[in-house]
Write an enzyme that holds these catalytic residues in place. Sequence first.
Site, PDB file in Angstrom:
ATOM      1  N   SER A 116      44.912  39.333  37.295  1.00  9.49           N
ATOM      2  CA  SER A 116      43.729  38.964  38.187  1.00  9.49           C
ATOM      3  C   SER A 116      43.911  39.134  39.543  1.00  9.49           C
ATOM      4  O   SER A 116      43.091  39.803  40.034  1.00  9.49           O
ATOM      5  CB  SER A 116      42.957  37.806  37.596  1.00  9.49           C
ATOM      6  OG  SER A 116      42.053  37.396  38.460  1.00  9.49           O
ATOM      7  N   HIS A 131      47.403  37.122  50.401  1.00  9.68           N
ATOM      8  CA  HIS A 131      46.560  36.587  49.314  1.00  9.68           C
ATOM      9  C   HIS A 131      47.119  34.891  49.287  1.00  9.68           C
ATOM     10  O   HIS A 131      48.269  34.845  49.370  1.00  9.68           O
ATOM     11  CB  HIS A 131      46.622  37.004  48.079  1.00  9.68           C
ATOM     12  CG  HIS A 131      45.934  36.171  46.905  1.00  9.68           C
ATOM     13  ND1 HIS A 131      44.678  36.535  47.042  1.00  9.68           N
ATOM     14  CD2 HIS A 131      46.378  35.308  46.074  1.00  9.68           C
ATOM     15  CE1 HIS A 131      44.290  35.625  46.075  1.00  9.68           C
ATOM     16  NE2 HIS A 131      45.202  34.998  45.250  1.00  9.68           N
ATOM     17  N   ARG A 179      36.823  33.950  30.834  1.00 11.23           N
ATOM     18  CA  ARG A 179      38.233  32.869  31.004  1.00 11.23           C
ATOM     19  C   ARG A 179      37.596  31.482  31.544  1.00 11.23           C
ATOM     20  O   ARG A 179      37.863  30.413  30.890  1.00 11.23           O
ATOM     21  CB  ARG A 179      39.408  33.284  32.101  1.00 11.23           C
ATOM     22  CG  ARG A 179      40.037  34.259  31.396  1.00 11.23           C
ATOM     23  CD  ARG A 179      40.961  34.978  32.589  1.00 11.23           C
ATOM     24  NE  ARG A 179      41.751  34.026  33.085  1.00 11.23           N
ATOM     25  CZ  ARG A 179      42.408  34.356  34.436  1.00 11.23           C
ATOM     26  NH1 ARG A 179      42.145  35.345  35.118  1.00 11.23           N
ATOM     27  NH2 ARG A 179      43.183  33.261  34.934  1.00 11.23           N
ATOM     28  N   ASP A 209      38.232  42.754  35.757  1.00 11.14           N
ATOM     29  CA  ASP A 209      38.693  41.431  36.210  1.00 11.14           C
ATOM     30  C   ASP A 209      37.451  40.555  36.272  1.00 11.14           C
ATOM     31  O   ASP A 209      37.419  39.429  35.885  1.00 11.14           O
ATOM     32  CB  ASP A 209      39.421  41.343  37.352  1.00 11.14           C
ATOM     33  CG  ASP A 209      39.917  39.888  37.694  1.00 11.14           C
ATOM     34  OD1 ASP A 209      40.561  39.314  37.003  1.00 11.14           O
ATOM     35  OD2 ASP A 209      39.332  39.483  38.882  1.00 11.14           O
ATOM     36  N   LYS A 236      43.132  43.107  42.108  1.00  7.06           N
ATOM     37  CA  LYS A 236      42.430  43.234  43.038  1.00  7.06           C
ATOM     38  C   LYS A 236      43.179  43.580  44.330  1.00  7.06           C
ATOM     39  O   LYS A 236      42.591  44.387  45.101  1.00  7.06           O
ATOM     40  CB  LYS A 236      41.624  42.190  43.241  1.00  7.06           C
ATOM     41  CG  LYS A 236      40.523  41.852  42.043  1.00  7.06           C
ATOM     42  CD  LYS A 236      39.888  40.327  42.148  1.00  7.06           C
ATOM     43  CE  LYS A 236      40.979  39.278  41.692  1.00  7.06           C
ATOM     44  NZ  LYS A 236      40.114  38.022  41.341  1.00  7.06           N
TER      45      LYS A 236
HETATM   46  N1  URA Z   1      42.128  33.822  41.544  1.00  7.08           N
HETATM   47  C1  URA Z   1      42.035  35.201  40.950  1.00  7.08           C
HETATM   48  O1  URA Z   1      41.604  35.836  41.405  1.00  7.08           O
HETATM   49  N2  URA Z   1      42.016  35.149  39.590  1.00  7.08           N
HETATM   50  C2  URA Z   1      42.577  33.862  38.777  1.00  7.08           C
HETATM   51  O2  URA Z   1      43.066  34.258  37.735  1.00  7.08           O
HETATM   52  C3  URA Z   1      43.084  32.809  39.407  1.00  7.08           C
HETATM   53  C4  URA Z   1      42.738  32.690  41.047  1.00  7.08           C
END
Ligand code: URA
Length: 435
Positions: free
Chosen positions: A183, A82, A168, A161, A187
């Site tokens: 977050s 990631h 957010r 999320d 995932k």
């Molecule tokens: N990427 C995400 O998936 N979530 C966040 O909160 C910030 C960046």
Amino acid sequence: MFPQHVIARKRDGLALSDEEIRAFVQGATDGSWADYQLSAMLMAIFLNGMTTEEVATYTEAMMHSGTVADLSNVPGRKVDKHSTGGVGDKVSLPLAAMVAAAGVPVPMISGRGLGHSGGTLDKLEAIPGFNVNLTLEEYRNQVERVGCALIGQTSDLAPSDKKLYALRDVTATVECRPLICGSIMCKKLAEGIDGLVLDVKFGRGAFMKDIDQARELATAMVEIGRAMGKGVHALLTAMDQPLGRAVGNGVEVAESIACLRGEGPADLMEVTYALGAEMLLLAEVETDLTSARERLEKTVSDGSALAKFGEIVAVQGGNARVIDDPLGILPQAAQQVPLVASRAGIVQDVDAMEVALAALRLGAGRATAEDAVDPAVGITELVKVGEAVEKGQTLAVVHANDDESLLVATTQLRDGIVVGDTQVATPPLIAERIA
Ligand code: URA
């Protein structure tokens, strides 16, 4: 349990119990908490933070708010990467192919670009026919058969999320370490992985502007991943100038293919090999970084990484001839105009944010999640900081589909590229490793 009682405890700076955190996430998933209650809780977390234990429970609850992919059908340890996002960051494309060619399954669920940073899905979709919308079942089967799948987030993956991220975005609570950490990690953990390497970027073109913020986020994510029984390593990498020499969608696919031929720009090759070597360690197929890197280099020199990329493209419906003839297959912009140096000297600066904004003006990115991107436009042949240039030499080539965006982007790009007389030493690209 009343939402207002849980909100009040966080408002007063207390640590929430596992039960309270689960109630909050459940409230986001099933709608039993109103948007104003979820938003108040997000702001209370923003202001008062969360302990490591709270973040671990929050992450786990969000991960289990939807389907957690079961990849037990795929032998071996499954590893993904990631990136917190940058400019010209096309690493996922060559990296996934190299690591899969080295024998490690790579289940990769990626996002789209938003704001100044690009997204893997938009890049892949520049390849005619490429389908990123696989079901979780198709994804499982492809990882088993091909060793890699490159797909977008399905609606059943971490739905809490999705809800909380949207709130957010409109309540000024995005820039909050525990919330970002939860977050991202929920995932990734829902993908069915055993290990994860994080590329946490810092600098003008990154989400985290300085290395201290990047280190704090990386450390938190490594701790959460470990608390959930996964191997997680992180690299902190500089993002002051774009990665590689191309920024856009199709143009980044072309540069990724060059990288798979071993002909990519040095910085792109370096980050790709470094992250890939961490993935081979996490997959437990190598025990040291040097041999892991050599194994990846071999997938490039023997052509197996490029062939793997072609195989992934083909099984996901794309035109696999792209690996042999990228310029013939990828969409090309109507105009390709060089920006030339007005004086001789040394490149002092290539501001990643200015380059990103130029690409955005050309139509390569999106301002809102609903916008479409133009796969053909972008910037190539970008100079790098520290390079010497002659008067009249190309500093970048702008690929545009109309005169107006060409003009605006060229002006923006000119502001971002500074040529002067001072010798400049670029700081190391890979600043720190957290493992
Ligand atoms: N990427 C995400 O998936 N979530 C966040 O909160 C910030 C960046």
